[in-house]
Every structure is written in structure tokens, then in C-alpha cells.
Design an enzyme around this catalytic site. Structure first.
Site, PDB file in Angstrom:
ATOM      1  N   ARG A   1       3.997  13.734 -86.405  1.00 37.96           N
ATOM      2  CA  ARG A   1       4.461  14.105 -87.748  1.00 37.96           C
ATOM      3  C   ARG A   1       4.567  12.814 -88.575  1.00 37.96           C
ATOM      4  NH1 ARG A   1      10.290  16.051 -85.431  1.00 37.96           N
ATOM      5  NH2 ARG A   1      10.971  14.010 -84.732  1.00 37.96           N
TER       6      ARG A   1
ATOM      7  N   ASP B   1      19.763  16.845 -66.275  1.00 37.41           N
ATOM      8  CA  ASP B   1      18.456  16.177 -66.233  1.00 37.41           C
ATOM      9  C   ASP B   1      17.889  16.220 -64.804  1.00 37.41           C
ATOM     10  OD1 ASP B   1      16.484  13.966 -67.355  1.00 37.41           O
ATOM     11  OD2 ASP B   1      17.280  13.183 -65.474  1.00 37.41           O
TER      12      ASP B   1
ATOM     13  N   VAL C   1       6.454   6.643 -75.034  1.00 34.99           N
ATOM     14  CA  VAL C   1       5.417   6.811 -74.011  1.00 34.99           C
ATOM     15  C   VAL C   1       4.036   6.927 -74.667  1.00 34.99           C
ATOM     16  CG1 VAL C   1       4.665   8.153 -72.011  1.00 34.99           C
ATOM     17  CG2 VAL C   1       7.108   7.946 -72.502  1.00 34.99           C
TER      18      VAL C   1
ATOM     19  N   VAL D   1       8.581  13.863 -63.501  1.00 36.47           N
ATOM     20  CA  VAL D   1       9.636  13.545 -62.518  1.00 36.47           C
ATOM     21  C   VAL D   1       9.453  12.104 -62.088  1.00 36.47           C
ATOM     22  CG1 VAL D   1      10.555  14.030 -60.224  1.00 36.47           C
ATOM     23  CG2 VAL D   1       9.745  15.904 -61.663  1.00 36.47           C
TER      24      VAL D   1
ATOM     25  N   GLY E   1      10.782   4.433 -68.730  1.00 35.80           N
ATOM     26  CA  GLY E   1      10.223   3.270 -69.425  1.00 35.80           C
ATOM     27  C   GLY E   1       8.828   3.592 -69.911  1.00 35.80           C
TER      28      GLY E   1
ATOM     29  N   GLY F   1       9.262   9.389 -63.643  1.00 32.80           N
ATOM     30  CA  GLY F   1       8.476   8.521 -64.541  1.00 32.80           C
ATOM     31  C   GLY F   1       7.237   7.945 -63.906  1.00 32.80           C
TER      32      GLY F   1
ATOM     33  N   LYS G   1      14.407  18.148 -62.954  1.00 27.65           N
ATOM     34  CA  LYS G   1      13.398  17.438 -62.154  1.00 27.65           C
ATOM     35  C   LYS G   1      13.311  18.032 -60.743  1.00 27.65           C
ATOM     36  CE  LYS G   1      14.061  13.183 -64.775  1.00 27.65           C
ATOM     37  NZ  LYS G   1      14.877  11.958 -64.838  1.00 27.65           N
TER      38      LYS G   1
HETATM   39  N1  LIG Z   1      10.685   7.489 -72.314  1.00 26.48           N
HETATM   40  C1  LIG Z   1      10.626   7.570 -71.001  1.00 26.48           C
HETATM   41  O1  LIG Z   1      10.965   6.629 -70.266  1.00 26.48           O
HETATM   42  C2  LIG Z   1      10.135   8.843 -70.361  1.00 26.48           C
HETATM   43  C3  LIG Z   1      10.060   8.931 -68.943  1.00 26.48           C
HETATM   44  C4  LIG Z   1       9.575  10.078 -68.353  1.00 26.48           C
HETATM   45  C5  LIG Z   1       9.211  11.156 -69.145  1.00 26.48           C
HETATM   46  N2  LIG Z   1       9.332  11.072 -70.513  1.00 26.48           N
HETATM   47  C6  LIG Z   1       8.929  12.214 -71.313  1.00 26.48           C
HETATM   48  O2  LIG Z   1       7.856  11.843 -72.162  1.00 26.48           O
HETATM   49  C7  LIG Z   1       7.912  12.618 -73.368  1.00 26.48           C
HETATM   50  C8  LIG Z   1       7.925  11.654 -74.557  1.00 26.48           C
HETATM   51  O3  LIG Z   1       9.067  10.831 -74.442  1.00 26.48           O
HETATM   52  P1  LIG Z   1       9.284   9.573 -75.412  1.00 26.48           P
HETATM   53  O4  LIG Z   1      10.375   8.776 -74.790  1.00 26.48           O
HETATM   54  O5  LIG Z   1       7.992   8.932 -75.719  1.00 26.48           O
HETATM   55  O6  LIG Z   1       9.843  10.303 -76.712  1.00 26.48           O
HETATM   56  P2  LIG Z   1       9.923   9.717 -78.213  1.00 26.48           P
HETATM   57  O7  LIG Z   1       9.962   8.235 -78.176  1.00 26.48           O
HETATM   58  O8  LIG Z   1      11.025  10.459 -78.879  1.00 26.48           O
HETATM   59  O9  LIG Z   1       8.521  10.150 -78.839  1.00 26.48           O
HETATM   60  C9  LIG Z   1       8.239  11.453 -79.274  1.00 26.48           C
HETATM   61  C10 LIG Z   1       7.215  11.340 -80.362  1.00 26.48           C
HETATM   62  O10 LIG Z   1       6.833  12.675 -80.733  1.00 26.48           O
HETATM   63  C11 LIG Z   1       6.914  12.774 -82.154  1.00 26.48           C
HETATM   64  N3  LIG Z   1       7.232  14.151 -82.515  1.00 26.48           N
HETATM   65  C12 LIG Z   1       8.401  14.803 -82.311  1.00 26.48           C
HETATM   66  N4  LIG Z   1       8.309  16.066 -82.764  1.00 26.48           N
HETATM   67  C13 LIG Z   1       7.057  16.192 -83.268  1.00 26.48           C
HETATM   68  C14 LIG Z   1       6.363  17.273 -83.883  1.00 26.48           C
HETATM   69  N5  LIG Z   1       6.957  18.452 -84.068  1.00 26.48           N
HETATM   70  N6  LIG Z   1       5.096  17.066 -84.273  1.00 26.48           N
HETATM   71  C15 LIG Z   1       4.503  15.877 -84.109  1.00 26.48           C
HETATM   72  N7  LIG Z   1       5.094  14.820 -83.534  1.00 26.48           N
HETATM   73  C16 LIG Z   1       6.374  14.973 -83.111  1.00 26.48           C
HETATM   74  C17 LIG Z   1       8.018  11.830 -82.556  1.00 26.48           C
HETATM   75  O11 LIG Z   1       7.894  11.471 -83.925  1.00 26.48           O
HETATM   76  P3  LIG Z   1       9.108  10.790 -84.733  1.00 26.48           P
HETATM   77  O12 LIG Z   1       8.864   9.323 -84.622  1.00 26.48           O
HETATM   78  O13 LIG Z   1       8.964  11.334 -86.092  1.00 26.48           O
HETATM   79  O14 LIG Z   1      10.391  11.225 -84.073  1.00 26.48           O
HETATM   80  C18 LIG Z   1       7.758  10.648 -81.629  1.00 26.48           C
HETATM   81  O15 LIG Z   1       6.804   9.780 -82.150  1.00 26.48           O
HETATM   82  C19 LIG Z   1       9.164  13.491 -73.251  1.00 26.48           C
HETATM   83  O16 LIG Z   1       8.803  14.741 -72.752  1.00 26.48           O
HETATM   84  C20 LIG Z   1      10.012  12.733 -72.238  1.00 26.48           C
HETATM   85  O17 LIG Z   1      10.918  13.569 -71.544  1.00 26.48           O
HETATM   86  C21 LIG Z   1       9.783   9.929 -71.131  1.00 26.48           C
END
Ligand SMILES: NC(=O)c1ccc[n+]([C@@H]2O[C@H](COP(=O)([O-])OP(=O)(O)OC[C@H]3O[C@@H](n4cnc5c(N)ncnc54)[C@H](OP(=O)(O)O)[C@@H]3O)[C@@H](O)[C@H]2O)c1
Length: 453
Positions: free
Chosen positions: A58, A214, A34, A145, A329, A147, A218
Site C-alpha cells: 500500500r 504466538d 521481511v 514457524v 529477524g 523464522g 506455531k
Molecule cells: N519480522 C520477523 O522477524 C518475522 C519472522 C517470522 C515470520 N514473520 C512473518 O512475516 C510476515 C511479514 O512480517 P514483517 O515483520 O515483514 O511485517 P511488517 O514489517 O509489518 O511488513 C508488512 C508490510 O506489508 C505492508 N502491508 C500491510 N497491509 C497491507 C495491505 N493491505 N496491502 C499492501 N501492503 C500491506 C506494510 O505496509 P506499511 O508499511 O504501510 O505498514 C508493510 O510494508 C508476517 O506474516 C510475520 O508474521 C516475520
């Protein structure tokens, strides 16, 4: 040329610098699925009221992208970002820690926050809203919630004039993908799950999705934002979709229905309705539950296919409203995040930092005791007297049978059949199910699903 007249290019440069100095300064923490999509929108659209100043992750070196403007600072030092002169922090790390600490530190420092973090908001949303209010800043979580479906912004603005009493939704795309695949292809549950995993719609360990964890997080957020009810996600009963079988979709079809994982919450005032919404609502009860339900095939819920999300709100004045779209997504979720950032930026520039949501939150008693018709599916070893024995138990518990369905052609050693019940409370049905559990002809636990008409 007189000294004070600037060339067009210099003029544009000056304008850009002036705009940048008045623009809202935005830091992005978490450059994953995201975060990357958010950075792309902010970089490509160069929205003049927003300026991306920091990207924090990180081990950030491996994350750097050439399409990000050269003046953006890439860093892995969260503390330094929070100490800088940014206005808005976008938290897209996910999880409770360190995301929770970062969000709290940002709000303590008077920075507004936009997050998509459902775990954090479901558990601490009410406190974080309170903290933001006390610091004169904002926290928005529209993407947490459904997305990209703008249901939370709708609750915040378009529906806040109504008095909502119910919210129901298909909030988990993984479950919906699996259930609609079984519906359309009549494949076993295990095959549908494997397919969802192969296509990236389900994780290797999909327990949080399948068992309702999950969706209930939500639902807790929707209850807070729409029903002003503080609900611990764990207090919402969640039933798993794992025992569902293709045959359940055959029997559901006989009843004009299909099966979906539905999350629902209904506010039930114990006494007379409070006259003013800010009155204490502590006496209220909230009926809330997540789990598979029968829904009419031609209803909005029955028509939701694949991994889409649907939320339906019910209001005292406006009636029912439906919101449908991509529940996950990178790109759809990023749109929701950037929209929240723009909303916060507009409020900051108008000097309106506070939101009123946390000022009248109730702490209702949570119960899953919905009154509905029921679908009971049995797998039995065939023998005489089965229906009579079941009918005897139902009668002893004052339950009324509505219909009995038995399709031909099944193995007598593992025979599925269905009894539907007239509406009754869950609490009335439960003791009867316990009595049925001990029956010697039963070869699987009875599957019991509410029928939502
Ligand atoms: N993906 C979706 O479709 C979606 C939909 C709705 C809501 N969300 C929410 O959006 C948020 C992000 O989701 P995402 O899918 O983008 O997750 P993701 O792809 O796992 O991205 C998380 C990012 O945060 C970094 N990170 C993790 N721990 C860290 C720390 N301690 N310090 C600094 N950076 C750190 C990770 O680095 P690394 O690369 O090193 O792991 C990664 O780049 C979550 O809360 C998720 O529930 C996601």
C-alpha cells in the site's frame, strides 16, 4: 563480421533475456521487514531461475529503493499483480485479512504461494493446502514457524520418511529472552520485560508472546506439518509466563533445572496404530500445551539462551532430531522465504505442482492432560501447620510428594517454598489446586509447572 555472429556483450544480453523468459516470475506482496530482506536477496543474487517482477505494497511510492532492478514493477494494485503472468506470489503482509483473501485469490488463479504468515497458516493451513492441491499449485510456509530455522522444510523432506509422534520446541524468542535474562541476572519479571521491549525483542503489548498465543499458533502449524493433525490454535491450552519470579529460578536450580516456555504436542493413538499412514486417524488424541516448564539445565532446551528457537522432533524410527537457530529477524526469515520460493520454482519447472500433505490429515481430540512430575511454588504468610495442611490435601487427591524445598532468609510475611510431586496427570492435580486456592495462609495463587525430564 558475418551477420549471424554476435559480439560477446550482445551474446550475454541475449542469454540473459533467454534465461529471464524461462525464469520463474515472482511477485512480492508486502515490503516490510521481511519483504525488504527478500527483495534484497532476489535483487543481489540474480538467481537465474527466479525473476522478481512486481513489488506490491500500500502507498508504494514511499517504499521504492534504488537497489531494486529497474524492470521490477512497483505497485499498490494487488488485483493487477494476481492477474499478471506471474508464477509465484510471496505474501509478506501478515495477519488474516487481506492476506488470507490475497493468498486464496492467488491459489484460485493457479499461482503458487510462499508465505511467512503464522496466523493464516495456523487457522487455515489445511484448507489452503487442499485448495493448492485442487488447483495443481503449491503453498509453502517454511518461515511461519521458527523464522530462519528450517524445521518445516525438514518435516516436508528429510523427516517425511519417519513416523513422528511428538514435537516440542522453544518457539517464542520474546519469552526465551525474558526467561534467560531472569535466569542469568535474577532480575524481576517486570524488569526483564522492560529490557526486552527496549531492545526491540518484545512489543509494547506483549500479551500474545507472554500468554502463549504466538507459540500455540506455531505449535498448531508444526502439528499439521509433522503430525498430520489439524488443530485449532485456540484448542491448545496456553499458560502465561507472567507469574514467574526470580526465586523460581533459584528453586529450579536446586532441582538441576531452569525454566523455559515449552510448546509440546504428542500424538496418542487411541487404538492400534493404523497400518497405512493414509488411513483415517480421527480416533487419535493429541496432547498439546504451551507454557513455562522446568527443564534440566544441561538439556538442549535448558541451554537455549536469549531469543533463539529450538525444535525437537521425535520419530518412531529416527528418534529425536533438534533444530536450533534464529527464530525471527528480517534476514534469517527472508532466507527461509527465498528457499521456499526456490523449492516451488524447482517443482514447477519439473512439472510437480502438488504436495501430498493435506491428503491424510487427522482431526484429533485435543487435551492438555500430560502426565509429568510437578513443581508447586507457594507464597505464604508463615504460621504453624502449613505443610501438614497441604500434605492433607495432596493425600486426599492421591498425589505423592517427592520433595519439599525452603530456602532461608525470606520475610515470614511473604515466604516462598516449593513442593515437587511425583508424576501424575494434570487432571488429577487440578482439583487439588482448587482446594489449595482457598487456604487462608496463601498470599499468591500456587504456581504450578510441569517438570520435563
Ligand atoms: N519480522 C520477523 O522477524 C518475522 C519472522 C517470522 C515470520 N514473520 C512473518 O512475516 C510476515 C511479514 O512480517 P514483517 O515483520 O515483514 O511485517 P511488517 O514489517 O509489518 O511488513 C508488512 C508490510 O506489508 C505492508 N502491508 C500491510 N497491509 C497491507 C495491505 N493491505 N496491502 C499492501 N501492503 C500491506 C506494510 O505496509 P506499511 O508499511 O504501510 O505498514 C508493510 O510494508 C508476517 O506474516 C510475520 O508474521 C516475520
Amino acid at each position: 563480421m558475418p551477420k549471424h555472429i554476435l559480439k560477446p556483450a550482445a551474446k550475454a544480453d541475449l542469454r540473459q533475456r533467454q534465461e529471464q523468459s524461462s525464469a520463474c516470475r515472482v511477485a512480492l506482496i508486502g515490503f516490510g521487514t521481511v519483504g525488504r530482506a527478500v527483495a534484497k536477496i532476489l535483487s543481489e543474487n540474480a538467481e537465474s531461475s527466479l525473476r522478481l517482477t512486481h513489488i506490491c505494497n500500500r502507498n508504494v511510492e514511499r517504499k521504492k529503493q534504488p537497489w531494486v532492478p529497474s524492470d521490477v514493477i512497483w505497485t499498490d494494485d494487488v488485483e493487477a499483480v494476481l492477474k499478471s503472468d506471474i508464477d509465484i506470489v510471496i505474501e509478506l503482509i501478515g495477519g488474516l485479512d487481506p492476506a488470507g483473501r490475497i493468498v486464496r485469490s492467488a491459489l484460485e488463479a493457479g499461482k503458487s504461494v510462499v508465505t511467512a504468515n503464522k496466523q493464516l497458516i495456523a487457522r487455515h493451513g489445511s484448507d489452503l493446502l487442499q485448495l493448492a492441491r485442487s488447483k495443481g499449485c503449491q503453498i509453502e510456509f517454511g518461515a511461519s514457524v521458527a523464522g530462519g530455522v528450517p524445521v518445516l522444510p525438514a518435516l516436508r523432506t528429510g523427516l517425511c520418511g519417519d513416523r513422528l509422534h511428538g514435537i516440542a520446541g522453544i518457539l517464542n524468542g520474546t519469552c526465551n529472552y525474558i526467561l534467560s535474562r531472569i535466569e542469568n541476572a535474577r532480575i524481576p519479571f517486570s524488569e526483564a520485560l522492560e529490557e526486552a521491549q527496549a531492545r526491540g525483542y518484545a512489543e509494547a503489548d506483549a500479551s500474545e508472546d507472554l500468554d502463549g498465543g504466538d507459540a500455540r499458533a506455531k505449535l498448531a502449524i508444526l502439528a499439521l506439518a509433522g503430525l498430520h493433525a489439524r488443530v485449532a490454535p485456540e484448542s491448545i491450552r496456553a499458560r502465561t509466563i507472567r507469574p514467574l519470579d526470580a526465586v523460581d529460578f533459584d528453586y529450579a536450580a536446586e532441582l538441576g533445572c531452569t525454566i523455559r516456555q515449552i510448546s509440546r504436542a504428542v500424538l496418542k493413538p487411541a487404538g492400534p496404530q493404523p497400518v497405512h499412514p493414509k488411513e483415517d486417524l480421527k480416533e487419535n488424541a493429541l496432547l498439546a500445551e504451551v507454557g513455562p516448564c522446568l527443564v534440566p539445565t544441561d538439556s538442549p532446551f535448558g541451554r537455549v539462551q536469549r531469543n533463539l528457537n529450538l525444535v525437537v522432533t521425535s520419530g518412531q524410527y529416527g528418534g529425536d532430531m533438534a533444530f536450533l537457530g534464529a527464530g525471527a529477524g528480517g534476514d534469517p526469515t527472508a532466507v527461509a522465504v527465498v528457499s521456499d520460493v526456490m523449492f516451488v520454482a524447482q517443482n514447477l519447472s519439473a512439472g510437480a505442482g502438488k504436495r501430498d500433505v493435506a491428503s491424510y490429515v487427522s482431526t484429533p481430540v485435543i487435551s492438555g492432560d500430560f502426565e509429568t512430575p510437578w513443581y508447586l511454588r507457594f507464597f505464604v504468610r508463615d504460621q504453624p501447620g502449613i505443610v501438614a495442611r497441604l500434605a492433607q490435601i495432596m493425600a486426599a487427591h492421591h498425589l505423592n510428594i517427592d520433595s519439599l524445598l525452603q530456602k532461608p532468609g525470606f520475610d515470614k510475611a511473604s515466604l516462598p517454598f516449593v513442593i515437587t510431586l511425583e508424576p501424575c496427570r494434570d487432571s488429577l492435580l487440578h482439583p487439588a489446586l482448587e482446594d489449595m486456592a482457598g487456604l487462608d495462609f496463601s498470599i499468591r495463587p500456587c504456581l504450578c509447572l510441569p517438570i520435563l525430564r
